[in-house]
Design an enzyme around this catalytic site. Structure first.
Site, mmCIF file in Angstrom:
data_model
loop_
_atom_site.group_PDB
_atom_site.id
_atom_site.type_symbol
_atom_site.label_atom_id
_atom_site.label_comp_id
_atom_site.label_asym_id
_atom_site.label_seq_id
_atom_site.Cartn_x
_atom_site.Cartn_y
_atom_site.Cartn_z
ATOM 1 N N HIS A 172 0.833 -1.197 0.000
ATOM 2 C CA HIS A 172 0.000 0.000 0.000
ATOM 3 C C HIS A 172 0.871 1.251 0.000
ATOM 4 O O HIS A 172 1.538 1.553 0.990
ATOM 5 C CB HIS A 172 -0.896 -0.038 1.245
ATOM 6 C CG HIS A 172 -1.824 1.109 1.385
ATOM 7 N ND1 HIS A 172 -1.831 1.925 2.503
ATOM 8 C CD2 HIS A 172 -2.791 1.589 0.566
ATOM 9 C CE1 HIS A 172 -2.764 2.847 2.373
ATOM 10 N NE2 HIS A 172 -3.354 2.676 1.203
ATOM 11 N N HIS A 187 -0.822 10.439 -3.198
ATOM 12 C CA HIS A 187 -2.154 10.042 -2.746
ATOM 13 C C HIS A 187 -3.109 11.219 -2.620
ATOM 14 O O HIS A 187 -4.212 11.185 -3.155
ATOM 15 C CB HIS A 187 -2.063 9.312 -1.401
ATOM 16 C CG HIS A 187 -3.401 8.895 -0.871
ATOM 17 N ND1 HIS A 187 -4.169 9.710 -0.055
ATOM 18 C CD2 HIS A 187 -4.117 7.769 -1.056
ATOM 19 C CE1 HIS A 187 -5.305 9.095 0.230
ATOM 20 N NE2 HIS A 187 -5.298 7.910 -0.354
#
Length: 314
Positions: free
Chosen positions: A33, A75
């Protein structure tokens, strides 16, 4: 042979002949991740290098576009959390800055400030990577899991990604071997655009936390365009996994951090899991297979993949 849950927590108690400490989870892929984001600044070369060293099967990229049209891996919609430097370049919206401005910022100082016990001095010099830089650096050593962030803010981003993947030789599917690239998004519209542009790409519909029952009710609609779902880990139970596999889809929950969570998901036989701790996941799940097989549950056609069961003989 299958090691029981109690024995998973004490790996030495499992028979050494067992390939994986979690038995049935042999097919569960480990998705880093944002890279190995526990030990290094997320979405940096350091995080990706460490994820691959830890044995992750896939590394994740969240993709957005700069004001001068370059796809970068970050992100948040804003840079304030993860970039440090001159305020004119290192604060505000990603889309409001040029690549040169963003490259002037440190992508690691925030990590040093926030997690000093895990930090390394060299993290201060890390820079935000472009998607092309990531693909070119790691295409010989890893697989990619790409997410479109706020795709409606970046018209044409799907075509750009597909053309980039094609140019880098990442769109040729190999029979019986895991895809080089997965595409995921919370946006159905974005995924349908990918499907129209390149039907061979395996698409994953990300879903917010809505509960197992509600998710099961969504599967038939999602199956029309996607290869699988990416649910919140707390929504995953045996009924959901069974419903997904019955429809010849895959399930890749997010985001498992603790040993207990990783074991719980893998014991449910999910096809993959996102984690900030690929080191722990790799330790619990066992060594990756080479080549990594497709996570196929039955003979189906999905996104024009012809898939052959890998579990029928078990």
């Amino acid at each position: 042979m299958r090691c029981g849950f109690a024995l998973v927590l004490s790996l030495a108690a499992c028979n050494s002949a067992v390939h994986s400490p979690i038995g049935a989870s042999t097919n569960t892929i480990v998705i880093a991740h944002r890279g190995f984001s526990y030990s290094a600044p997320e979405h940096t070369f350091a995080a990706y290098d460490q994820a691959i060293e830890a044995g992750a099967d896939y590394i994740e990229q969240d993709v957005q576009r700069t004001s001068d049209g370059v796809l970068v891996v970050i992100h948040d919609a804003t840079v304030d959390r993860t970039l440090r430097g001159d305020a004119s370049a290192c604060s505000g919206s990603v889309a409001d800055h040029t690549l040169a401005q963003l490259k002037s910022c440190s992508a690691g100082r925030w990590f040093i400030e926030t997690f000093p016990a895990r930090a390394r001095a060299e993290y201060a010099t890390l820079r935000i990577p472009t998607l092309l830089e990531v693909l070119q650096r790691y295409k010989a050593s890893s697989r990619f899991y790409i997410e479109t962030k706020d795709p409606d803010r970046f018209p044409g981003i799907e075509r750009e990604i597909v053309e980039m993947l094609r140019a880098e030789g990442l769109l040729q599917p190999v029979p019986d071997i895991a895809p080089r690239v997965y595409i995921q998004s919370f946006s159905e519209t974005s995924l349908r655009r990918f499907k129209s542009l390149e039907a061979s790409l395996p698409l994953i519909q990300l879903v917010p936390r809505v509960g197992s029952s509600a998710l099961r009710g969504m599967l038939d609609g999602i199956r029309d365009y996607a290869f699988g779902i990416g649910p919140h880990m707390d929504d995953v139970d045996a009924s959901l996994v069974s419903a997904v596999h019955t429809r010849c889809m895959v399930i890749h929950p997010y985001t498992a951090e603790s040993r207990a969570d990783i074991v719980s998901l893998a014991e449910l036989d999910v096809d993959g899991l996102f984690t900030d701790r690929p080191d722990i996941a790799r330790d619990l799940i066992g060594s990756p297979r080479n080549p990594l097989p497709r996570p196929d549950r039955c003979t189906v056609r999905a996104n024009r993949f012809e898939l052959v069961s890998k579990v029928a003989s078990k």
